[in-house]
Write an enzyme that holds these catalytic residues in place. Sequence first.
Site, PDB file in Angstrom:
ATOM      1  N   ARG A 322       0.829  -1.211   0.000  1.00 41.87           N
ATOM      2  CA  ARG A 322       0.000   0.000   0.000  1.00 41.87           C
ATOM      3  C   ARG A 322       0.863   1.261   0.000  1.00 41.87           C
ATOM      4  NH1 ARG A 322      -5.458   1.955   0.578  1.00 41.87           N
ATOM      5  NH2 ARG A 322      -6.293  -0.145   0.410  1.00 41.87           N
ATOM      6  N   GLU A 725      -9.409   6.230   7.090  1.00 41.87           N
ATOM      7  CA  GLU A 725      -7.978   6.461   6.940  1.00 41.87           C
ATOM      8  C   GLU A 725      -7.593   7.759   6.223  1.00 41.87           C
ATOM      9  OE1 GLU A 725      -7.903   2.524   5.198  1.00 41.87           O
ATOM     10  OE2 GLU A 725      -6.076   2.111   6.310  1.00 41.87           O
TER      11      GLU A 725
END
Lengths: 775, 488
Positions: A322, A725
Amino acid sequence: MNKRVDPINLAVLHTRTRHDSGPKHVTGTAEYIDDMAEPAGTMHAYLGLSTRAHAEILAMDFSAVRGAPGVIGVLTADDIPGENDVSPSHKHDEPIFAEGRVQFWGQPIFAVVAETRDAARRAAQLAKIEYRDLDWLPDVRAAQQAGGKLVTEPLKLERGDVAAGLASAPRRAKGAITIGGQDHFYLEGQIAYAVPGEDEDVTVYASTQHPSEVQLMVAQVLGIRHNAVTITLRRMGGGFGGKETQGNLFAAVAAIAAKKWNRACKIRPDRDDDMQATGKRHDFVVDYDVGYDETGKILAVDAVYGARGGFSSDLTGPVTDRALFHCDNAYWYPAVRARSEPLYTNTVSNTAFRGFGGPQGIMACERWIEDIAYALGKDPLDIRKANFYGVHENNVTPYHQTVGDNIVHRIVDELEASSDYQARRDAIIAFNRTSRVLKKGISLTPVKFGISFTATWYNQAGALVHVYKDGSIHLNHGGTEMGQGLNIKVAQVVADAFGVNLDTVKIMPTSTGKVPNTSATAASSGSDLNGMAAWDACEQIKSRLIAHAAQLYQSDEADCHWVQGGLQVGREFVAFAELVASAYLNRIQLSAAGFYKTPKIHWDRATGKGHPFYYFAYGASVSEVTIDTLTGEYTVDRVDILHDVGKSLNPAIDQGQIEGGFVQGMGWLTTEELVWDAKGQLRTHAPSTYKIPLASDVPPVFNVQIAEWSVNPEPTIGRSKAVGEPPFMLAISVVEALGMAVASVAEYRVAPQLDTPVTPERVLMGVERMKEARG
Amino acid sequence: MVEVANAIRFLLNGEEITLTDVAPDLTLLDWLRLDRRLRGSKEGCAEGDCGACTVLVGRVMSDEIIYDAVTACIRFVGSLHGTHVVTIEHLRGENGNLHPVQQAMVDHHGSQCGFCTPGFVMSLYGLWMRDPQPSRRAIEKALQGNLCRCTGYAPIIRAGQAISTYGQPQGDPLWAERIAVRETLLRLNDGKRVEIGEGERKIFIPASLDDFAALYEQYPEARIVAGSTDVGLWVTKFMRRIGPVIFIGHLQELRRIAENASEVRFYAGVSYSEALPIIENSFPELAPLWNRFAGEQIRNMGTLGGNIANGSPIGDTPPPFIALGAKLSLRRGEHRREIKLEDYFLAYGKQDRQPGEFVESVTVPLLPQGELFATYKISKRREEDISALCGAFRLFVNDAGTVGMARIAFGGMAATPKRAKAVEAALVGKPWTMDTVEAALPAFAEDYQPITDMRASADYRLLAAQNLLKRFFLESQGEQVQVKREVA
């Protein structure tokens, strides 16, 4: 399934509805696992931890432990009926109890089980472990120099001709940035509490974001099948990723003890042990080589992302993946090569943490934007704008997904105007010209964050909705509540689906017995996935109720419409409770299991190509700071945020995620410093030494706006977007503002290149570097 | 002979408690959660830093009851004699509704995961009772000892600002019942010495300061516990057995502050909170330091005597007090002696204190007219953090513009709080100019060889210490050189 969601009424959805547990939180009646009434005979387990970073275990003597008051027994690897492993990546590299050698300071070696927690904790100090020290690897650079042993397979993303791009670039930015890790500091520490049942059965109350995985792990360590294990929780006292995999070990230990002695067993480490024995956000060292032209346009990026994986794989693979997925933030690279190095180190195994590698990827990206700006003597915002993804062109990511929903230009333009960025920047430059000791800085940074688990199979969810004869509703879904307001959002969906009041919907604890095979509540996906699954369950029940009503009133199904309070059947109105009672008498099933899987996504890790994200969430922030060039102390004076949550399911909850995410991100980048000593022991393992933000660290001016015009182009639940997030990374503007203040010392001619966290010490040392550069 | 009682008695919410068997290291939080099964107060850190266990403890002060927010995790049950312990479970509104503090928190979305929330509610409750319409700064200060990881505090601050729109303290049950509670507390603490347990489990609660002096002379092996902000961690973190214990936090005679025209005498049991008004008035240069160290709960519990007596190299009161020329009064039985504070710290972990001897008071001379004085605390996080270094500077510049006298002391730079005598020598007799300051900087390395630890590197400590002298000079010239957080 996956049908278009346009709720039939908007009574509750999209409104500022309060957190369902609010009244219980404020009265102290919200129950956490340590608050539950324990059955008589409950035992307490406590872990014994390694006091070496890397060593062979020569001998273990537990005689004093066993002889201590209140001790029932000691558990070691030998007492595990099944497999001694809780590796979430299924690489079988994460023992519950160390066998033969320890691989980090703080690694569990054994557990003491006693009548009280105090007795267990005291007895755990009495074990005599003999070690023979081995060479050990503290961090990224040491691991790289030792040959770079990896904990899992690295990833490479590549697009375009990087070598040619770099070679032909008129200018280069080359360097490295060190990005610190972060402890989750959930206020409720790790805890699990196991109650044995008949046969092989065991129920574990676990503070976890991932009940189905805890179920798997407990089954694996006990050597039994999943159907003998039930994992349940009402709520966590914070998670932030720290309870995605890190609760596995605690649940497993409690379950082993509970089955061994056929008594309930609770395990709760002290904060110091929690912080030493459980994983954290990965710290990274990113080495980069970026080619760009005189206008600041990036031509090619070549970067290596070294991450401190710790002693086991855990989630280091997906986390470093990621980071690479966010090596571009919101910028188009004509040519790019990004490689991950998930490195083995003799430190606790790092894990998921809000953003999951994305923040580190974006932080590194903003570093070279800044390098370019200072080298060219321009406002970094101009460099950012020059490199934004286009809307119709220049919009292919390093992983070959086309950015089809780009709204970064509008977000940034609106924020630039509303925050009065340009005038304030001019004023700051003027201030810095005359102020000798105090210097100011301002920065605007954007965020683009990909939404979906990159493990494609995780993008599924289930729900179980019961309607009882009296018209009350039971809501079960596979997500977990850690404070983010998932439960209230899903309850809003259900209330709106049936047209009933919110208090008709009872939110049940999460249980693997109600909804099986769930994904972790992570990757910001909770409401996207579980909201849709619950919606699907409601739609199934509703269609049965409509069929029943049509028959009852001899009407067409097409003439039945849900309205607030019940069903309109032609000209007749049937109240919901009445309809339900009648349906029951006519033997209509009033329960349904809902399901959802995210469409469109696919990802081939081997080739580094695919469409891993369903959509992107965007945001931007402007931070203004003042530094003291004598001590490095600073204040964050003002922050303005504009953030995209699509069409908000609950603006109050979403605002809380934005504000909370920003402050948590600011902590990561400023005062939260993890320090290990020369022997490999973490020295910042409690709030006395590890400093998360306080109320007095919140910027005095803190303007947070949701981009109200934004609507998710994809048919997500209520056209909302994930929010957990993305706001975390808005805090990067604080680093860049501090950088500008530091750079002012050398007339903004030298890139500040601050590593994070930017402590007062790092600011002062940055100022010293600037003084040297200035000469 | 003093009369001796054998029970600790206090009020828990609405219930009178009598305990005749209490371990000296039993914490209030464990007692509440495990024995009383009151589980609204949470354990977040067990070291007094996160505030999730915040409760109010009321004590009789002359005509009224003072309710202090404290962290139950490091407060010992043995220290509660004669007090009123108020937990989250006792907070109630009219007609079973939420209390104004609770309603404000709910309506402003002040909770997310909720684990820290009872502690925030109690801290805000304590604030609202003494300051119903607090400024933002007052809210921040009251919440310095409460950590929240979810909300980013913004909604909690908004809730704190709104409480008085939901109700006034005069409508609060605790306010309404204060006269009856005061009478109850006076009855529970009848002025006798309390003794419980034997050997390591022995608890003494002396009847008076003289009784304490006599007891400690008789039992020099006993542990003195006042605010327990340090000793509490010996128990919760290091599992040390601390008995026998003499609890002294209740002794009014040790909480006195005596002022005259030239000095202020703080008795050892004065808490930081109690000292604040005097500090603001008599030592205004120390007020910023006072408002930055620890959190509200710890300032309510911790004592000046404890901060000095434990000999920590990073305590924040010794550097300024040494610079001001403070004297320490030590007492053993009826014998008293006075020493200079700077002479008390002999080496790391070693102080000039004899068995059976205790710190009775510290006397701090007022700053003479015309002298310059400042104390600077440097920490990673601005508030509620232990100092990386803390420097105090005192200087007299005579009419000729030369430095007539310099007293400089630092914490965090050596194994003890320590004066910078080489730096002082480099300044005295020189003109008070930046050139003199620059010339004096190398002397810091003679005075101090600081260590690298988790709070700061040795290099940073030395450089920052030197730069603080520059700051002191610039401020003496009227220049604004410190960052200032400006809130409404």
